[in-house]
Scaffold this motif. Sequence first.
Motif, short mmCIF file in Angstrom:
data_model
loop_
_atom_site.label_atom_id
_atom_site.label_comp_id
_atom_site.label_asym_id
_atom_site.label_seq_id
_atom_site.Cartn_x
_atom_site.Cartn_y
_atom_site.Cartn_z
N ASP A 112 28.35 41.70 32.12
CA ASP A 112 27.11 42.32 32.60
C ASP A 112 27.06 42.36 34.12
OD1 ASP A 112 26.35 42.63 29.97
OD2 ASP A 112 25.22 40.76 29.90
N PHE A 113 27.56 41.32 34.77
CA PHE A 113 27.54 41.28 36.23
C PHE A 113 28.47 42.35 36.81
CE2 PHE A 113 29.14 39.57 40.32
CZ PHE A 113 27.93 39.45 40.99
N ARG A 114 29.61 42.56 36.20
CA ARG A 114 30.56 43.55 36.73
C ARG A 114 30.03 44.97 36.57
NH1 ARG A 114 36.56 42.03 35.88
NH2 ARG A 114 35.76 40.53 37.39
N GLU A 115 29.27 45.19 35.53
CA GLU A 115 28.66 46.53 35.38
C GLU A 115 27.70 46.82 36.53
OE1 GLU A 115 26.83 46.96 31.58
OE2 GLU A 115 28.67 47.71 30.67
N ALA A 116 26.98 45.79 36.99
CA ALA A 116 26.02 45.97 38.08
C ALA A 116 26.67 45.89 39.45
CB ALA A 116 24.91 44.93 37.97
N HIS A 117 27.77 45.10 39.55
CA HIS A 117 28.42 44.87 40.84
C HIS A 117 29.94 44.94 40.69
CE1 HIS A 117 24.61 43.53 42.62
NE2 HIS A 117 24.41 42.90 41.49
N PRO A 118 30.48 46.13 40.45
CA PRO A 118 31.92 46.26 40.24
C PRO A 118 32.74 45.93 41.48
CG PRO A 118 30.90 48.42 40.43
CD PRO A 118 29.78 47.43 40.35
N GLU A 119 32.12 45.94 42.65
CA GLU A 119 32.84 45.68 43.90
C GLU A 119 33.04 44.20 44.18
OE1 GLU A 119 28.56 45.15 44.98
OE2 GLU A 119 29.75 46.38 43.59
N ILE A 120 32.40 43.32 43.42
CA ILE A 120 32.45 41.88 43.68
C ILE A 120 33.52 41.22 42.81
CG2 ILE A 120 31.16 39.72 43.72
CD1 ILE A 120 30.24 41.84 45.74
N ALA A 121 34.43 40.51 43.46
CA ALA A 121 35.44 39.73 42.74
C ALA A 121 34.88 38.33 42.48
CB ALA A 121 36.71 39.63 43.56
N VAL A 122 35.05 37.85 41.25
CA VAL A 122 34.57 36.52 40.88
C VAL A 122 35.76 35.60 40.66
CG1 VAL A 122 33.23 35.17 39.24
CG2 VAL A 122 32.50 37.50 39.83
N GLN A 123 35.81 34.53 41.44
CA GLN A 123 36.87 33.52 41.30
C GLN A 123 36.34 32.42 40.38
OE1 GLN A 123 37.91 32.18 45.23
NE2 GLN A 123 38.01 34.26 46.03
N LEU A 124 37.06 32.13 39.31
CA LEU A 124 36.59 31.17 38.31
C LEU A 124 37.38 29.87 38.38
CD1 LEU A 124 36.16 33.47 35.18
CD2 LEU A 124 34.41 32.66 36.76
N LEU A 125 36.66 28.77 38.18
CA LEU A 125 37.27 27.45 38.08
C LEU A 125 36.69 26.75 36.87
CD1 LEU A 125 39.02 25.10 39.20
CD2 LEU A 125 36.96 24.36 40.45
N GLU A 126 37.54 26.38 35.93
CA GLU A 126 37.09 25.64 34.75
C GLU A 126 37.39 24.16 34.95
OE1 GLU A 126 38.40 25.20 30.08
OE2 GLU A 126 38.51 27.19 31.01
N ASP A 127 36.38 23.33 34.79
CA ASP A 127 36.56 21.88 34.97
C ASP A 127 35.37 21.17 34.35
OD1 ASP A 127 37.66 19.44 35.81
OD2 ASP A 127 38.28 20.29 37.73
N LYS A 128 35.36 19.85 34.47
CA LYS A 128 34.26 19.05 33.95
C LYS A 128 33.11 19.00 34.96
CE LYS A 128 37.63 16.09 31.65
NZ LYS A 128 38.78 16.77 32.27
N SER A 129 31.92 18.71 34.47
CA SER A 129 30.75 18.65 35.35
C SER A 129 30.95 17.66 36.49
CB SER A 129 29.51 18.24 34.55
OG SER A 129 29.19 19.22 33.58
N ILE A 130 31.56 16.51 36.21
CA ILE A 130 31.71 15.48 37.25
C ILE A 130 32.63 15.93 38.37
CG2 ILE A 130 31.21 13.55 35.71
CD1 ILE A 130 34.23 13.01 35.61
#
Length: 304
Positions: A112-130
């Motif tokens: 949904d975010f990319r449909e509204a903001h296709p120009e923005i690259a999102v860098q993802l990091l998966e980890d634990k809350s701590i």
Amino acid sequence: MDLHQLRCFLAVAEELHFGRAAQRLGMLPSALGRHIRLLEEDLGTRLLARTTRNVALTEDGAALRDEARGLLDQADTLAARFRAHSRSQASSLRVGAIDSAAAGLLPLLLHDFREAHPEIAVQLLEDKSIRLLPRLLSGRLDLAFVRPPEHPDAALDFFFLFYESAVVAVPKSHRLARREKLSIQDLAEEPLIVPERRSRPHSHDLTIKLFTEAGLQAQIAQVAEEKQTIVNLVAAELGVAIVPRWTARMATKGVRYIPLKASGALAMNKLPLAAAWPRGSRDPLRDDMLAVLQRNLAAYAEQA
């Protein structure tokens, strides 16, 4: 004059209590006291009159309190202006997420975010809350989806999203694998695989509390740190596990996920999910993502 020391002094000057001021700043009272002493040494004057029970401002302390408020407000305004300018020119957003959110919420939100903001690259990091929360505090992440801690850091803002549903992961060859739903009583004699509590307190406590509330003793056979490891151990027929429903998206051969049946609110409010970001920061890209999240939150929550 150090701005952090000035913030410490102002908190004590407003609270007139080291314990409350330390809690407000998210630090130990001993560390707070050390910063106050350093500030007094730097200024060459006593700012606080301390006894075993009371804290009071000296004449110089009262004068500094009034000046400090204005000075810190100016510093915060200046910093926020430059951060906002920097983020307005940025073209990427750094987002962290715990594993179940990365498997379930993030694909929905990013679509949904990319449909509204296709120009923005999102860098993802998966980890634990701590591990994600310190990255927010240090500025290495802009936004994170985490289990909210019992004692949240005062420097972070949290926005509760919803509670994730729990399911039971069982080996496909297990006698319970053909059931449409399972209750805690069905698992009374089953060996359980649970997360290590230090790194995953909410998920660990989920299993323990569900059994306790049902008047049963959890039969823990194995503790593991990573969610994928837990599911792999289930596939190896070493036990069953209670996991967030979105874990089912981590396809693992030989494992079936069965909804957990519970009376009343037994299985509810055990796996909270929240968005977190640095308090007081201004970030147009992050705020745009939060706006998309809020608009679609009801739809996302239905799938949790």
